[in-house]
Design a protein around this motif. Structure first.
Motif, mmCIF file in Angstrom:
data_model
loop_
_atom_site.group_PDB
_atom_site.id
_atom_site.type_symbol
_atom_site.label_atom_id
_atom_site.label_comp_id
_atom_site.label_asym_id
_atom_site.label_seq_id
_atom_site.Cartn_x
_atom_site.Cartn_y
_atom_site.Cartn_z
ATOM 1 N N CYS A 91 0.848 -1.196 0.000
ATOM 2 C CA CYS A 91 0.000 0.000 0.000
ATOM 3 C C CYS A 91 0.881 1.243 0.000
ATOM 4 C CB CYS A 91 -0.906 0.003 1.231
ATOM 5 S SG CYS A 91 -1.997 1.441 1.308
ATOM 6 N N PHE A 92 0.640 2.121 -0.990
ATOM 7 C CA PHE A 92 1.421 3.349 -1.103
ATOM 8 C C PHE A 92 0.581 4.590 -0.803
ATOM 9 C CE2 PHE A 92 3.928 0.399 -3.728
ATOM 10 C CZ PHE A 92 5.183 0.596 -3.167
ATOM 11 N N ASP A 93 -0.500 4.414 -0.071
ATOM 12 C CA ASP A 93 -1.297 5.569 0.339
ATOM 13 C C ASP A 93 -0.461 6.511 1.207
ATOM 14 O OD1 ASP A 93 -3.424 4.555 -0.991
ATOM 15 O OD2 ASP A 93 -4.674 4.172 0.764
ATOM 16 N N LYS A 94 -0.916 7.749 1.308
ATOM 17 C CA LYS A 94 -0.232 8.740 2.122
ATOM 18 C C LYS A 94 -0.096 8.232 3.549
ATOM 19 C CE LYS A 94 -0.367 13.600 3.480
ATOM 20 N NZ LYS A 94 -1.124 14.887 3.405
ATOM 21 N N GLY A 95 1.094 8.315 4.083
ATOM 22 C CA GLY A 95 1.357 7.853 5.434
ATOM 23 C C GLY A 95 2.017 6.492 5.490
ATOM 24 N N PHE A 96 1.892 5.702 4.406
ATOM 25 C CA PHE A 96 2.500 4.376 4.383
ATOM 26 C C PHE A 96 3.873 4.368 3.717
ATOM 27 C CE2 PHE A 96 -1.939 3.139 5.036
ATOM 28 C CZ PHE A 96 -1.784 2.235 6.068
ATOM 29 N N LYS A 97 4.186 5.416 2.978
ATOM 30 C CA LYS A 97 5.497 5.504 2.336
ATOM 31 C C LYS A 97 6.094 6.882 2.616
ATOM 32 C CE LYS A 97 7.963 5.138 -2.077
ATOM 33 N NZ LYS A 97 8.545 6.496 -2.041
ATOM 34 N N TYR A 181 14.423 4.151 16.227
ATOM 35 C CA TYR A 181 13.477 5.268 16.116
ATOM 36 C C TYR A 181 13.115 5.553 14.660
ATOM 37 C CZ TYR A 181 15.032 5.871 20.905
ATOM 38 O OH TYR A 181 15.340 5.648 22.231
ATOM 39 N N THR A 182 13.264 4.527 13.818
ATOM 40 C CA THR A 182 12.966 4.651 12.390
ATOM 41 C C THR A 182 11.682 3.902 12.055
ATOM 42 O OG1 THR A 182 15.320 4.802 11.828
ATOM 43 C CG2 THR A 182 13.810 4.184 10.053
ATOM 44 N N THR A 183 10.835 4.497 11.240
ATOM 45 C CA THR A 183 9.635 3.803 10.771
ATOM 46 C C THR A 183 10.011 2.879 9.617
ATOM 47 O OG1 THR A 183 8.150 5.613 11.391
ATOM 48 C CG2 THR A 183 7.352 4.075 9.722
ATOM 49 N N VAL A 184 9.718 1.601 9.780
ATOM 50 C CA VAL A 184 9.939 0.625 8.709
ATOM 51 C C VAL A 184 8.614 0.488 7.969
ATOM 52 C CG1 VAL A 184 10.601 -1.736 8.147
ATOM 53 C CG2 VAL A 184 11.666 -0.574 10.093
ATOM 54 N N CYS A 185 8.574 0.995 6.733
ATOM 55 C CA CYS A 185 7.277 1.065 6.047
ATOM 56 C C CYS A 185 6.798 -0.309 5.580
ATOM 57 C CB CYS A 185 7.313 2.065 4.897
ATOM 58 S SG CYS A 185 8.353 1.612 3.514
ATOM 59 N N VAL A 186 7.714 -1.234 5.275
ATOM 60 C CA VAL A 186 7.308 -2.577 4.858
ATOM 61 C C VAL A 186 8.257 -3.612 5.469
ATOM 62 C CG1 VAL A 186 6.904 -4.167 2.942
ATOM 63 C CG2 VAL A 186 6.442 -1.735 2.638
ATOM 64 N N SER A 212 6.293 1.005 15.095
ATOM 65 C CA SER A 212 7.089 1.696 14.074
ATOM 66 C C SER A 212 7.104 0.936 12.748
ATOM 67 C CB SER A 212 8.528 1.886 14.570
ATOM 68 O OG SER A 212 9.150 0.633 14.793
ATOM 69 N N ILE A 213 6.140 0.034 12.576
ATOM 70 C CA ILE A 213 6.020 -0.729 11.329
ATOM 71 C C ILE A 213 4.754 -0.286 10.603
ATOM 72 C CG2 ILE A 213 5.798 -3.024 10.299
ATOM 73 C CD1 ILE A 213 7.129 -4.144 12.832
ATOM 74 N N GLY A 214 4.862 -0.018 9.303
ATOM 75 C CA GLY A 214 3.707 0.422 8.530
ATOM 76 C C GLY A 214 2.867 -0.725 8.008
ATOM 77 N N GLN A 215 3.526 -1.733 7.432
ATOM 78 C CA GLN A 215 2.803 -2.903 6.925
ATOM 79 C C GLN A 215 3.708 -4.119 6.953
ATOM 80 O OE1 GLN A 215 1.769 -2.172 2.635
ATOM 81 N NE2 GLN A 215 2.856 -0.261 2.984
ATOM 82 N N ILE A 216 3.090 -5.280 7.109
ATOM 83 C CA ILE A 216 3.864 -6.516 7.215
ATOM 84 C C ILE A 216 3.252 -7.541 6.276
ATOM 85 C CG2 ILE A 216 2.498 -7.259 9.230
ATOM 86 C CD1 ILE A 216 5.034 -8.697 10.216
ATOM 87 N N THR A 217 4.083 -8.198 5.508
ATOM 88 C CA THR A 217 3.623 -9.237 4.600
ATOM 89 C C THR A 217 4.395 -10.518 4.884
ATOM 90 O OG1 THR A 217 3.544 -9.940 2.265
ATOM 91 C CG2 THR A 217 5.210 -8.324 2.847
ATOM 92 N N PHE A 218 3.672 -11.617 5.003
ATOM 93 C CA PHE A 218 4.349 -12.884 5.263
ATOM 94 C C PHE A 218 3.621 -14.018 4.563
ATOM 95 C CE2 PHE A 218 1.729 -11.739 8.935
ATOM 96 C CZ PHE A 218 0.903 -12.844 9.109
ATOM 97 N N ILE A 219 4.285 -15.150 4.523
ATOM 98 C CA ILE A 219 3.784 -16.299 3.789
ATOM 99 C C ILE A 219 3.171 -17.303 4.753
ATOM 100 C CG2 ILE A 219 4.381 -18.202 2.246
ATOM 101 C CD1 ILE A 219 4.637 -15.467 0.963
#
Length: 281
Positions: A91-97, A181-186, A212-219
């Motif tokens: 997702c590349f909506d505002k706030g996620f990237k 203190y870094t946001t990890v977006c994916v 501090s994580i924006g989105q997580i994808t896993f299998i």
């Protein structure tokens, strides 16, 4: 004080101790009953429904709850059967990237299409990890850094594919890279068993990190065995609902397109392999 009164007080203290121990055991059972077939389990303010059957599990995957306007399929290579494999939805909506986009990618297995696309097209800094490849730590490009390291729920070593592999917890990796203190977006975890262990560790032991994580994808990798729901399905069910309790929502659950992974369950085409994506709502 008479010996009789002293003895009576000792007995009452022992009874109180035993009572408190019983209460403690009841509390522990309540917190973990979801893994033992309990009807419902309360974890703080988190209510995890009991997984009754496979139909309930697949119904959950079939109905994503999150919305995203700029959802993009990133990476992927054509399999010999002409099916796309290795792609991931982001997702590349505002706030996620954010402008300083950071991606953690675990389980490369020499397939770099997602990582290269996040670098070249979306200009993200990608930190890639895989202890099973023979590569040493190196820079693949100006924005892609590779580490001969795996993710799990412990720090130490394990053997995979006959190789001794170095493992670390998510929190340890974040601290090592100076990203506390870094946001990890994916975060992408392309290793079924490791994704389960890592997600559980983040949720249970590293709650500060998940914010501090924006989105997580896993299998998720498995297929139904018999009528009784397998423990692996229960474990993923638990992770899904723990994520929801922390404000995450299911964005996408896509079957792997490679036909060798497909099977039919209750007349519906399913796959042993699903790419599951949650985003912070």
């Amino acid at each position: 004080m008479s010996p009789y009164i002293l003895k009576e007080r000792q007995i009452r203290l022992l009874e109180l101790y035993c009572f408190l121990r019983i209460l403690q055991q009841m509390d522990i059972t309540q917190e973990t009953s979801h893994t033992n077939g309990g009807e419902n389990s309360k974890l703080g303010k988190c209510l995890i429904p009991n997984l009754i059957d496979y139909d309930q599990f697949y119904a959950y995957l079939d109905k994503p709850k999150a919305s995203c306007i700029k959802k993009e399929q990133v990476g992927g290579v054509l399999h010999k059967t002409n099916a796309l494999d290795g792609d991931k939805w982001v997702c590349f909506d505002k706030g996620f990237k954010p402008d300083n986009c950071v991606v953690y990618s675990f389980g490369i297995n020499n397939e770099w299409s997602f990582d290269d696309a996040m670098d070249q097209k979306h200009h993200c800094k990608v930190f890639a990890f895989d202890p099973t490849m023979r590569d040493k730590d190196h820079k693949r490009s100006q924005r892609i850094s590779f580490f001969n390291l795996g993710i799990s729920d412990y720090k130490g070593y394990t053997v995979m594919g006959g190789r001794k592999c170095t493992m670390d917890r998510y929190r340890g990796i974040v601290e090592k890279l100076g990203h506390s203190y870094t946001t990890v977006c994916v975060i992408s975890i392309n290793a079924p068993r490791r994704s389960l262990l890592a997600a559980r560790d983040i949720l249970l032991q590293s709650l500060g990190s998940i914010n501090s994580i924006g989105q997580i994808t896993f299998i998720k990798l498995s297929s139904p065995i018999g009528e009784m729901v397998s423990q692996l399905f229960k474990d993923f069910w638990d992770i899904f609902h723990r994520l929801e309790c922390h404000g995450w929502r299911l964005l996408n659950a896509e079957m792997n397109q490679v036909a060798i992974n497909h099977f039919r369950f209750r007349g519906v085409l399913r796959s042993q392999c699903y790419e599951v994506v949650f985003i912070k709502s």
